[in-house]
Write a protein that holds these residues in place. Structure first.
Motif, PDB file in Angstrom:
ATOM      1  N   PRO A   1       5.953  -5.925  -0.190  1.00  0.00           N
ATOM      2  CA  PRO A   1       4.935  -6.781   0.428  1.00  0.00           C
ATOM      3  C   PRO A   1       3.642  -6.866  -0.392  1.00  0.00           C
ATOM      4  O   PRO A   1       2.943  -7.875  -0.345  1.00  0.00           O
ATOM      5  N   ALA A   2       3.354  -5.829  -1.174  1.00  0.00           N
ATOM      6  CA  ALA A   2       2.118  -5.824  -1.959  1.00  0.00           C
ATOM      7  C   ALA A   2       2.185  -6.746  -3.173  1.00  0.00           C
ATOM      8  O   ALA A   2       1.150  -7.235  -3.629  1.00  0.00           O
ATOM      9  N   VAL A   3       3.379  -6.996  -3.713  1.00  0.00           N
ATOM     10  CA  VAL A   3       3.473  -7.874  -4.882  1.00  0.00           C
ATOM     11  C   VAL A   3       3.809  -9.316  -4.525  1.00  0.00           C
ATOM     12  O   VAL A   3       3.682 -10.196  -5.377  1.00  0.00           O
ATOM     13  N   ILE A   4       4.219  -9.589  -3.314  1.00  0.00           N
ATOM     14  CA  ILE A   4       4.556 -10.972  -2.953  1.00  0.00           C
ATOM     15  C   ILE A   4       3.372 -11.922  -3.119  1.00  0.00           C
ATOM     16  O   ILE A   4       3.573 -13.057  -3.559  1.00  0.00           O
TER      17      ILE A   4
ATOM     18  N   ALA B   1       3.917  -7.833   5.100  1.00  0.00           N
ATOM     19  CA  ALA B   1       4.427  -6.581   5.657  1.00  0.00           C
ATOM     20  C   ALA B   1       4.734  -6.728   7.142  1.00  0.00           C
ATOM     21  O   ALA B   1       5.765  -6.249   7.621  1.00  0.00           O
ATOM     22  N   ILE B   2       3.865  -7.402   7.858  1.00  0.00           N
ATOM     23  CA  ILE B   2       4.105  -7.626   9.286  1.00  0.00           C
ATOM     24  C   ILE B   2       5.306  -8.537   9.479  1.00  0.00           C
ATOM     25  O   ILE B   2       6.132  -8.340  10.375  1.00  0.00           O
ATOM     26  N   LEU B   3       5.428  -9.543   8.618  1.00  0.00           N
ATOM     27  CA  LEU B   3       6.571 -10.445   8.674  1.00  0.00           C
ATOM     28  C   LEU B   3       7.879  -9.698   8.434  1.00  0.00           C
ATOM     29  O   LEU B   3       8.892  -9.990   9.069  1.00  0.00           O
TER      30      LEU B   3
ATOM     31  N   TRP C   1      -1.940  -2.745   2.617  1.00  0.00           N
ATOM     32  CA  TRP C   1      -3.162  -3.540   2.396  1.00  0.00           C
ATOM     33  C   TRP C   1      -3.868  -3.061   1.122  1.00  0.00           C
ATOM     34  O   TRP C   1      -4.271  -3.866   0.294  1.00  0.00           O
ATOM     35  N   LEU C   2      -3.990  -1.747   0.985  1.00  0.00           N
ATOM     36  CA  LEU C   2      -4.670  -1.186  -0.190  1.00  0.00           C
ATOM     37  C   LEU C   2      -3.905  -1.495  -1.476  1.00  0.00           C
ATOM     38  O   LEU C   2      -4.508  -1.878  -2.492  1.00  0.00           O
ATOM     39  N   LEU C   3      -2.600  -1.364  -1.459  1.00  0.00           N
ATOM     40  CA  LEU C   3      -1.797  -1.660  -2.656  1.00  0.00           C
ATOM     41  C   LEU C   3      -1.877  -3.134  -3.028  1.00  0.00           C
ATOM     42  O   LEU C   3      -1.964  -3.481  -4.215  1.00  0.00           O
ATOM     43  N   GLY C   4      -1.842  -4.017  -2.040  1.00  0.00           N
ATOM     44  CA  GLY C   4      -1.975  -5.446  -2.322  1.00  0.00           C
ATOM     45  C   GLY C   4      -3.321  -5.784  -2.928  1.00  0.00           C
ATOM     46  O   GLY C   4      -3.422  -6.580  -3.870  1.00  0.00           O
ATOM     47  N   ALA C   5      -4.368  -5.148  -2.405  1.00  0.00           N
ATOM     48  CA  ALA C   5      -5.712  -5.390  -2.939  1.00  0.00           C
ATOM     49  C   ALA C   5      -5.849  -4.857  -4.356  1.00  0.00           C
ATOM     50  O   ALA C   5      -6.358  -5.554  -5.246  1.00  0.00           O
TER      51      ALA C   5
ATOM     52  N   VAL D   1      -9.776  -8.184  -1.140  1.00  0.00           N
ATOM     53  CA  VAL D   1      -9.676  -8.155   0.324  1.00  0.00           C
ATOM     54  C   VAL D   1      -8.667  -9.193   0.803  1.00  0.00           C
ATOM     55  O   VAL D   1      -7.792  -8.903   1.625  1.00  0.00           O
ATOM     56  N   TRP D   2      -8.762 -10.409   0.268  1.00  0.00           N
ATOM     57  CA  TRP D   2      -7.863 -11.474   0.723  1.00  0.00           C
ATOM     58  C   TRP D   2      -6.432 -11.221   0.264  1.00  0.00           C
ATOM     59  O   TRP D   2      -5.478 -11.517   1.010  1.00  0.00           O
ATOM     60  N   LEU D   3      -6.244 -10.703  -0.935  1.00  0.00           N
ATOM     61  CA  LEU D   3      -4.890 -10.376  -1.381  1.00  0.00           C
ATOM     62  C   LEU D   3      -4.302  -9.226  -0.561  1.00  0.00           C
ATOM     63  O   LEU D   3      -3.098  -9.196  -0.299  1.00  0.00           O
ATOM     64  N   GLY D   4      -5.148  -8.292  -0.153  1.00  0.00           N
ATOM     65  CA  GLY D   4      -4.688  -7.222   0.735  1.00  0.00           C
ATOM     66  C   GLY D   4      -4.236  -7.765   2.078  1.00  0.00           C
ATOM     67  O   GLY D   4      -3.203  -7.342   2.615  1.00  0.00           O
ATOM     68  N   PHE D   5      -4.967  -8.734   2.609  1.00  0.00           N
ATOM     69  CA  PHE D   5      -4.554  -9.339   3.875  1.00  0.00           C
ATOM     70  C   PHE D   5      -3.271 -10.150   3.718  1.00  0.00           C
ATOM     71  O   PHE D   5      -2.439 -10.196   4.629  1.00  0.00           O
ATOM     72  N   ALA D   6      -3.091 -10.795   2.567  1.00  0.00           N
ATOM     73  CA  ALA D   6      -1.842 -11.516   2.322  1.00  0.00           C
ATOM     74  C   ALA D   6      -0.665 -10.543   2.286  1.00  0.00           C
ATOM     75  O   ALA D   6       0.390 -10.809   2.866  1.00  0.00           O
TER      76      ALA D   6
END
Length: 164
Positions: A88-91, A22-24, A36-40, A12-17
């Protein structure tokens, strides 16, 4: 021993990161839930590989490869390039702590240190620098290779249209 609920919580926290990056980067709003899902999922994959005894470089490669493969169908469904989803998902998997320790070691080397501690600091700085380098290379390869494998046409067949 890590509890079972640690992995979904970290996901969850990695998805928010990933969502924050992504927003940035100002990605389209329709892509945000997938990012969010890919980051998580990528972060959970990395944590699971680490939990089961893999090293940090292979864990990063596994997480980035999963993100790379899953970004392709996400890109087709949301009509955006796959890099919009994968980068954004791998950053959040970028090895900031290793790079920080390497820089601290280099700063210590520039100062006055004794010959006995000099080799220890040098070994630590080089080790952290190489870990940083190989993790970054594995993240880049994990994102790029799935896109290269699933490409539909060869680069030779791509026609470049010259404008007049």
């Amino acid at each position: 021993m890590t509890e079972w609920y640690h992995f979904p919580e970290m996901g969850v926290w990695l998805g928010f990161a990933a969502l924050g990056f992504a927003i940035l980067f100002n990605v389209p709003q329709r892509a945000l839930p997938f990012i969010w899902l890919l980051g998580a999922l990528g972060g959970i994959t990395k944590l699971l590989v680490l939990h089961f005894g893999g090293n940090i470089i292979l864990a990063s490669l596994a997480g980035a490869t999963l993100v790379g493969f899953l970004s392709i169908p996400a890109a087709h469904s949301k009509h955006a390039p796959p890099l919009v989803f994968s980068i954004p998902a791998v950053i959040p998997m970028v090895p900031g702590a290793f790079a920080y320790r390497m820089m601290l070691g280099l700063i210590k080397l520039a100062g006055n240190t004794g010959t006995e501690s000099y080799s220890d600091v040098l070994n630590s700085a080089v080790s952290n620098g190489l870990k940083t380098l190989f993790i970054l290379l594995s993240l880049a390869a994990g994102v790029a290779i799935p896109m290269l494998i699933t490409r539909k046409e060869s680069a030779k067949e791509i026609k470049i249209v010259k404008s007049k």
